[in-house]
Design a protein around this motif. Structure first.
Motif, PDB file in Angstrom:
ATOM      1  N   ALA A   1       2.165 -19.744  -6.226  1.00  0.00           N
ATOM      2  CA  ALA A   1       0.929 -19.148  -5.727  1.00  0.00           C
ATOM      3  C   ALA A   1       0.872 -17.656  -6.039  1.00  0.00           C
ATOM      4  CB  ALA A   1       0.821 -19.383  -4.223  1.00  0.00           C
ATOM      5  N   LEU A   2       1.993 -16.963  -5.900  1.00  0.00           N
ATOM      6  CA  LEU A   2       2.014 -15.526  -6.152  1.00  0.00           C
ATOM      7  C   LEU A   2       1.745 -15.226  -7.627  1.00  0.00           C
ATOM      8  CD1 LEU A   2       2.380 -12.677  -5.209  1.00  0.00           C
ATOM      9  CD2 LEU A   2       4.863 -12.999  -5.215  1.00  0.00           C
ATOM     10  N   ILE A   3       2.351 -15.996  -8.515  1.00  0.00           N
ATOM     11  CA  ILE A   3       2.097 -15.795  -9.943  1.00  0.00           C
ATOM     12  C   ILE A   3       0.639 -16.093 -10.264  1.00  0.00           C
ATOM     13  CG2 ILE A   3       2.613 -16.672 -12.262  1.00  0.00           C
ATOM     14  CD1 ILE A   3       5.509 -17.081 -11.283  1.00  0.00           C
ATOM     15  N   GLY A   4       0.073 -17.115  -9.628  1.00  0.00           N
ATOM     16  CA  GLY A   4      -1.337 -17.418  -9.826  1.00  0.00           C
ATOM     17  C   GLY A   4      -2.226 -16.267  -9.397  1.00  0.00           C
ATOM     18  N   ASP A   5      -1.882 -15.614  -8.292  1.00  0.00           N
ATOM     19  CA  ASP A   5      -2.639 -14.447  -7.836  1.00  0.00           C
ATOM     20  C   ASP A   5      -2.540 -13.297  -8.834  1.00  0.00           C
ATOM     21  OD1 ASP A   5      -3.407 -15.763  -5.543  1.00  0.00           O
ATOM     22  OD2 ASP A   5      -1.849 -14.872  -4.280  1.00  0.00           O
ATOM     23  N   LEU A   6      -1.358 -13.136  -9.440  1.00  0.00           N
ATOM     24  CA  LEU A   6      -1.138 -12.028 -10.369  1.00  0.00           C
ATOM     25  C   LEU A   6      -1.860 -12.230 -11.697  1.00  0.00           C
ATOM     26  CD1 LEU A   6       2.701 -11.427  -9.864  1.00  0.00           C
ATOM     27  CD2 LEU A   6       0.842  -9.930  -9.109  1.00  0.00           C
ATOM     28  N   THR A   7      -1.826 -13.437 -12.208  1.00  0.00           N
ATOM     29  CA  THR A   7      -2.322 -13.689 -13.561  1.00  0.00           C
ATOM     30  C   THR A   7      -3.690 -14.369 -13.602  1.00  0.00           C
ATOM     31  OG1 THR A   7      -1.281 -15.878 -13.735  1.00  0.00           O
ATOM     32  CG2 THR A   7       0.069 -13.953 -14.331  1.00  0.00           C
ATOM     33  N   GLY A   8      -4.105 -14.914 -12.471  1.00  0.00           N
ATOM     34  CA  GLY A   8      -5.363 -15.647 -12.447  1.00  0.00           C
ATOM     35  C   GLY A   8      -5.221 -17.102 -12.846  1.00  0.00           C
ATOM     36  N   THR A   9      -4.000 -17.527 -13.137  1.00  0.00           N
ATOM     37  CA  THR A   9      -3.744 -18.912 -13.539  1.00  0.00           C
ATOM     38  C   THR A   9      -2.464 -19.408 -12.883  1.00  0.00           C
ATOM     39  OG1 THR A   9      -4.763 -18.517 -15.706  1.00  0.00           O
ATOM     40  CG2 THR A   9      -3.387 -20.477 -15.483  1.00  0.00           C
ATOM     41  N   LEU A  10      -2.534 -20.540 -12.198  1.00  0.00           N
ATOM     42  CA  LEU A  10      -1.327 -21.100 -11.614  1.00  0.00           C
ATOM     43  C   LEU A  10      -0.379 -21.538 -12.727  1.00  0.00           C
ATOM     44  CD1 LEU A  10      -2.839 -23.254  -8.735  1.00  0.00           C
ATOM     45  CD2 LEU A  10      -1.358 -21.254  -8.460  1.00  0.00           C
ATOM     46  N   PRO A  11       0.889 -21.174 -12.647  1.00  0.00           N
ATOM     47  CA  PRO A  11       1.825 -21.528 -13.728  1.00  0.00           C
ATOM     48  C   PRO A  11       2.087 -23.021 -13.801  1.00  0.00           C
ATOM     49  CG  PRO A  11       3.014 -20.573 -11.885  1.00  0.00           C
ATOM     50  CD  PRO A  11       1.550 -20.402 -11.577  1.00  0.00           C
ATOM     51  N   GLU A  12       2.246 -23.498 -15.038  1.00  0.00           N
ATOM     52  CA  GLU A  12       2.586 -24.898 -15.261  1.00  0.00           C
ATOM     53  C   GLU A  12       4.088 -25.139 -15.174  1.00  0.00           C
ATOM     54  OE1 GLU A  12       0.771 -27.072 -18.499  1.00  0.00           O
ATOM     55  OE2 GLU A  12      -0.633 -25.432 -18.833  1.00  0.00           O
ATOM     56  N   GLY A  13       4.889 -24.097 -15.472  1.00  0.00           N
ATOM     57  CA  GLY A  13       6.318 -24.304 -15.625  1.00  0.00           C
ATOM     58  C   GLY A  13       7.175 -23.637 -14.569  1.00  0.00           C
ATOM     59  N   PHE A  14       8.287 -24.293 -14.268  1.00  0.00           N
ATOM     60  CA  PHE A  14       9.301 -23.768 -13.353  1.00  0.00           C
ATOM     61  C   PHE A  14      10.637 -23.809 -14.081  1.00  0.00           C
ATOM     62  CE2 PHE A  14      12.399 -23.922  -9.893  1.00  0.00           C
ATOM     63  CZ  PHE A  14      11.920 -22.927  -9.058  1.00  0.00           C
ATOM     64  N   CYS A  15      11.529 -22.873 -13.752  1.00  0.00           N
ATOM     65  CA  CYS A  15      12.859 -22.826 -14.347  1.00  0.00           C
ATOM     66  C   CYS A  15      13.886 -22.673 -13.237  1.00  0.00           C
ATOM     67  CB  CYS A  15      12.940 -21.653 -15.326  1.00  0.00           C
ATOM     68  SG  CYS A  15      14.557 -21.454 -16.092  1.00  0.00           S
ATOM     69  N   TYR A  16      14.888 -23.559 -13.207  1.00  0.00           N
ATOM     70  CA  TYR A  16      15.890 -23.550 -12.144  1.00  0.00           C
ATOM     71  C   TYR A  16      16.895 -22.414 -12.367  1.00  0.00           C
ATOM     72  CZ  TYR A  16      13.997 -28.263 -11.716  1.00  0.00           C
ATOM     73  OH  TYR A  16      13.141 -29.338 -11.586  1.00  0.00           O
ATOM     74  N   PRO A  17      17.025 -21.509 -11.405  1.00  0.00           N
ATOM     75  CA  PRO A  17      18.026 -20.440 -11.543  1.00  0.00           C
ATOM     76  C   PRO A  17      19.419 -21.005 -11.768  1.00  0.00           C
ATOM     77  CG  PRO A  17      16.532 -19.953  -9.729  1.00  0.00           C
ATOM     78  CD  PRO A  17      16.228 -21.358 -10.171  1.00  0.00           C
ATOM     79  N   TYR A  18      20.162 -20.380 -12.667  1.00  0.00           N
ATOM     80  CA  TYR A  18      21.510 -20.798 -13.061  1.00  0.00           C
ATOM     81  C   TYR A  18      21.522 -22.154 -13.761  1.00  0.00           C
ATOM     82  CZ  TYR A  18      22.672 -17.339  -9.440  1.00  0.00           C
ATOM     83  OH  TYR A  18      22.733 -16.217  -8.661  1.00  0.00           O
ATOM     84  N   GLY A  19      20.380 -22.805 -13.912  1.00  0.00           N
ATOM     85  CA  GLY A  19      20.344 -24.151 -14.469  1.00  0.00           C
ATOM     86  C   GLY A  19      20.833 -25.212 -13.499  1.00  0.00           C
ATOM     87  N   ILE A  20      20.957 -24.878 -12.219  1.00  0.00           N
ATOM     88  CA  ILE A  20      21.504 -25.808 -11.219  1.00  0.00           C
ATOM     89  C   ILE A  20      20.366 -26.576 -10.553  1.00  0.00           C
ATOM     90  CG2 ILE A  20      22.792 -26.014  -9.067  1.00  0.00           C
ATOM     91  CD1 ILE A  20      24.311 -23.487  -9.846  1.00  0.00           C
ATOM     92  N   LEU A  21      20.497 -27.880 -10.483  1.00  0.00           N
ATOM     93  CA  LEU A  21      19.454 -28.715  -9.903  1.00  0.00           C
ATOM     94  C   LEU A  21      20.045 -30.007  -9.364  1.00  0.00           C
ATOM     95  CD1 LEU A  21      17.629 -30.661 -12.722  1.00  0.00           C
ATOM     96  CD2 LEU A  21      19.421 -29.013 -13.256  1.00  0.00           C
ATOM     97  N   ASP A  22      19.287 -30.659  -8.517  1.00  0.00           N
ATOM     98  CA  ASP A  22      19.591 -32.012  -8.069  1.00  0.00           C
ATOM     99  C   ASP A  22      18.260 -32.724  -7.851  1.00  0.00           C
ATOM    100  OD1 ASP A  22      18.610 -31.107  -5.633  1.00  0.00           O
ATOM    101  OD2 ASP A  22      20.593 -30.885  -4.722  1.00  0.00           O
ATOM    102  N   ARG A  23      18.298 -33.968  -7.397  1.00  0.00           N
ATOM    103  CA  ARG A  23      17.054 -34.723  -7.271  1.00  0.00           C
ATOM    104  C   ARG A  23      16.112 -34.124  -6.240  1.00  0.00           C
ATOM    105  NH1 ARG A  23      18.967 -41.006  -7.777  1.00  0.00           N
ATOM    106  NH2 ARG A  23      20.875 -40.193  -6.868  1.00  0.00           N
ATOM    107  N   ARG A  24      16.652 -33.558  -5.165  1.00  0.00           N
ATOM    108  CA  ARG A  24      15.795 -32.926  -4.163  1.00  0.00           C
ATOM    109  C   ARG A  24      15.068 -31.723  -4.757  1.00  0.00           C
ATOM    110  NH1 ARG A  24      16.450 -28.909   0.280  1.00  0.00           N
ATOM    111  NH2 ARG A  24      18.316 -28.255  -0.856  1.00  0.00           N
ATOM    112  N   VAL A  25      15.757 -30.952  -5.587  1.00  0.00           N
ATOM    113  CA  VAL A  25      15.167 -29.762  -6.198  1.00  0.00           C
ATOM    114  C   VAL A  25      14.105 -30.144  -7.222  1.00  0.00           C
ATOM    115  CG1 VAL A  25      15.683 -27.813  -7.713  1.00  0.00           C
ATOM    116  CG2 VAL A  25      17.146 -28.271  -5.733  1.00  0.00           C
TER     117      VAL A  25
END
Length: 270
Positions: free
Chosen positions: A175-199
């Motif tokens: 939401a914050l990036i959407g406010d800044l740029t006028g467009t909601l971002p399509e992409g997300f990137c996991y910090p450190y590349g760490i993820l699981d199914r919940r994330v």
């Protein structure tokens, strides 16, 4: 001059090599673009080396684009594209990386941390403190035609957070990036590349169209896209070898859902 000739000779065989035939999009991971002399994590490339790497890609008929553009492209077009991503939202992107990208007619996705505007990389215990993009800088990145994606708010290991905290990192940053740029971002990137199914489920429910990992393992999906880390050491033959390895590991396009069974947590530093 002799050193330059030696470097060209070392890379010469790559001109005869062909990229691996792939169905899975190839996405490269960059971070900071500046002087790499103090770089304990191997995440910094010099502007000159970035220029060489993009020249290598272009010589092989590949154009760098943002991930959303890459994923939207039809198969025939996608064969001539490679995804370029810049993690952490370092301020040097505007002054160092952007001019090189423009020179080669390339675009990229910049994954930013809207919760740390104008801050520094506090999550790195070693190495120099590097400034991050301000909110105004994020607007400039978007205005330059680059895709802006979310890296969360504060660069945290998302698998360690409560559901409420995880929601803030995914939904609130979008939401914050959407406010800044006028467009909601399509992409997300996991910090450190760490993820699981919940994330990955949190990224999906936050409204993103895709999410990037590094080595997602069995969690491979549109919300756990694999990427190839690029360093200062990567030149012709090394780049070709990384292309080949990617093609051998990821021969199929991931679907919209996770195909994972176990383990549930994957990734690691950088």
């Amino acid at each position: 001059m002799a050193a330059d000739r030696s470097a060209r000779c070392a890379d010469a065989p790559s001109s005869r090599l062909r990229p691996h035939t792939r169905r899975q999009p190839w996405i490269l991971t960059y971070h900071s673009v500046t002087d790499p002399s103090d770089d304990p994590y191997g995440i910094t490339v010099s502007p000159r080396r970035l220029d060489e790497q993009l020249s290598w890609l272009r010589s092989r008929g590949l154009t760098g684009v943002g991930v959303a553009e890459l994923l939207r492209a039809e198969a025939a077009v996608r064969r001539g594209l490679v995804g370029l991503t810049f993690d952490d939202g370092y301020a040097d992107f505007l002054g160092e990386a952007l001019p090189v990208l423009r020179r080669h007619g390339c675009r990229a996705t910049v994954f930013v941390l809207p919760g740390r505007p104008g801050g520094v990389n506090e999550w790195d215990p070693l190495g120099p403190r590097k400034p991050l993009l301000t909110h105004e800088d994020v607007r400039r990145v978007a205005a330059a035609g680059m895709e802006v994606g979310s890296h969360g708010l504060y660069h945290q290991d998302l698998t360690t957070l409560t559901d409420q905290e995880l929601g803030r990192e995914t939904r609130d940053s979008r939401a914050l990036i959407g406010d800044l740029t006028g467009t909601l971002p399509e992409g997300f990137c996991y910090p450190y590349g760490i993820l699981d199914r919940r994330v990955t489920a949190a990224a999906r429910s936050a409204g993103y169209g895709y999410a990037c990992a590094l080595a997602p393992g069995p969690l491979l999906s549109r919300f756990a896209l694999p990427r190839t880390h690029i360093s200062q050491a990567d030149r012709g033959v090394r780049l070709w070898a990384k292309d080949l390895r990617h093609g051998l590991r990821h021969g199929a396009v991931p679907g919209t859902g996770s195909r994972a069974a176990a383990p549930e947590r994957t990734g690691g530093r950088r």
